[in-house]
Motif scaffolding. Sequence first.
Motif, PDB file in Angstrom:
ATOM      1  N   UNK A 194       0.832  -1.210   0.000  1.00 44.92           N
ATOM      2  CA  UNK A 194       0.000   0.000   0.000  1.00 44.92           C
ATOM      3  C   UNK A 194       0.865   1.258   0.000  1.00 44.92           C
ATOM      4  N   UNK A 195       1.964   1.230   0.775  1.00 40.63           N
ATOM      5  CA  UNK A 195       2.887   2.366   0.792  1.00 40.63           C
ATOM      6  C   UNK A 195       3.470   2.599  -0.597  1.00 40.63           C
ATOM      7  N   UNK A 196       3.892   1.509  -1.251  1.00 40.39           N
ATOM      8  CA  UNK A 196       4.464   1.636  -2.594  1.00 40.39           C
ATOM      9  C   UNK A 196       3.426   2.143  -3.584  1.00 40.39           C
ATOM     10  N   UNK A 197       2.189   1.643  -3.477  1.00 43.91           N
ATOM     11  CA  UNK A 197       1.111   2.086  -4.367  1.00 43.91           C
ATOM     12  C   UNK A 197       0.829   3.567  -4.156  1.00 43.91           C
ATOM     13  N   UNK A 198       0.815   3.988  -2.898  1.00 43.34           N
ATOM     14  CA  UNK A 198       0.564   5.391  -2.594  1.00 43.34           C
ATOM     15  C   UNK A 198       1.676   6.282  -3.141  1.00 43.34           C
ATOM     16  N   UNK A 199       2.908   5.805  -3.080  1.00 44.86           N
ATOM     17  CA  UNK A 199       4.034   6.616  -3.549  1.00 44.86           C
ATOM     18  C   UNK A 199       3.964   6.893  -5.042  1.00 44.86           C
ATOM     19  N   UNK A 200       3.491   5.921  -5.834  1.00 49.12           N
ATOM     20  CA  UNK A 200       3.428   6.154  -7.280  1.00 49.12           C
ATOM     21  C   UNK A 200       2.288   7.100  -7.639  1.00 49.12           C
ATOM     22  N   UNK A 338      -6.835  -1.766  -5.131  1.00 51.00           N
ATOM     23  CA  UNK A 338      -5.800  -2.193  -6.083  1.00 51.00           C
ATOM     24  C   UNK A 338      -5.377  -3.605  -5.688  1.00 51.00           C
ATOM     25  N   UNK A 339      -5.420  -4.522  -6.644  1.00 53.59           N
ATOM     26  CA  UNK A 339      -5.125  -5.926  -6.374  1.00 53.59           C
ATOM     27  C   UNK A 339      -3.764  -6.282  -6.952  1.00 53.59           C
ATOM     28  N   UNK A 340      -2.931  -6.906  -6.119  1.00 50.72           N
ATOM     29  CA  UNK A 340      -1.670  -7.473  -6.583  1.00 50.72           C
ATOM     30  C   UNK A 340      -1.842  -8.983  -6.610  1.00 50.72           C
ATOM     31  N   UNK A 341      -1.931  -9.562  -7.799  1.00 53.02           N
ATOM     32  CA  UNK A 341      -2.180 -10.994  -7.947  1.00 53.02           C
ATOM     33  C   UNK A 341      -1.526 -11.472  -9.236  1.00 53.02           C
ATOM     34  N   UNK A 371      -2.903  -3.661  -9.488  1.00 53.64           N
ATOM     35  CA  UNK A 371      -1.789  -2.806  -9.109  1.00 53.64           C
ATOM     36  C   UNK A 371      -0.739  -2.795 -10.211  1.00 53.64           C
ATOM     37  N   UNK A 372      -0.234  -1.621 -10.518  1.00 53.55           N
ATOM     38  CA  UNK A 372       0.828  -1.508 -11.525  1.00 53.55           C
ATOM     39  C   UNK A 372       2.139  -2.119 -11.040  1.00 53.55           C
TER      40      UNK A 372
END
Length: 405
Positions: A194-200, A338-341, A371-372
């Motif tokens: 989530x931290x990484x997703x928020x940073x982008x 956002x899904x990381x799968x 998720x990207x």
Amino acid sequence: MKITQTKDIRTANRWEIIRQVLHNYPISRVDICNLTGLNKATVSTIVKEWIDAGLLKETEHGTSATGRRPILLEPLLNAGCVIALDIDIRSVRAILTDLSGENILSRNQFSIQDPAFPTVYGQICLCLDELLKGQPHARYGLVGIGVSIHGIVDLSGLIRFVPSLGWRNIDICTLLKERYHVPICIDNDGNLAAIAQQNIEMNTFDFKKEEPLAQPPYQSLAVVNISDSISAGLITNGELLRGYHGFANAIGHHTINFDEPVQCHCGKYGCWEQYCSDSAVIAQANALLETPIHSIHEFTGLIQHQNPEAKKVLDRFLTNLAVGLTNIIFIFDCEAIAISSELLSSLPYYLPEVLRRMILPITHSEQVVLSRLGKNGAILGAANQAIEHFFQELSNLEPSLSQSL
């Protein structure tokens, strides 16, 4: 007390300025003033401190419609490096990055054969020692280690429980700190993703066009990390939601089937992780297939070849994923998920079917995206956490002290 308050304000200003540079470089001093609300004198003084500390540099002139062109600032990303670890259920990955957290200098990984912690920890140390052999010379050297755990981590950094590995009350932070003599940052993989997703999504302003971006960052976001376990990172009002003990992300162990006869590793029955984790999907497929598979990659290959048994397993996965996501929406009421799968990233055309199976009588619709960052979200988040800790610690020091490091 007044001196302490003044020092705290200086510390907060130092951190906020370097944070804006890290997320928005190249950036001018004027843009930093606009983003932070700080006056020009404060920004200029603190920028000079960071330049003197060897962590910022001035670059080519920017563009300006009128008047003098501004000098742009960039971080000196090669001034130090960090290690990030992702400890999953069946494997461990490690990367060495510069202070961007994205430029990977080297990487290493190994499979977990014996889940006993002393065995895995020994392998981790060998893995990190190998990475450090290629560590480049830098002013600050190795500044920290970030650790992602696919299990429950409390607010003190103690690994409270990793159900699939049988780990309980593991203080890996102290062990790593004593061996490598750098700060250790640890968190659950869902929080770090989530931290990484928020940073982008941090950049809210396009400096080239001098206008706000069309899509501002989400203030309420759930990131669901699906691997051999399932966890979530919950962002609310732009901040990570941890809960009273730090367990707010253990979403993989909420019950979605009271009639499940098989016990989950955590001791409960009918956990979401028993139906939608990668290991669960592989186990379900192997119960039907004549020839067993060992990876999600093999499973997606069967789906692409329209294997009927694999398609039955996929159908159950889609239904159970929809149930879990619906529960998150009703509990958390987020703007987006956002899904990381690996499975869905390989078969993205099935995501609309997940949305179709979600029952949302109140909101009627919800933004659910892939998720990207994919499976790299947690390990990149771990690197970012170690880097931010380094800059925050330097922000606490008086300039003369930080320059002497």
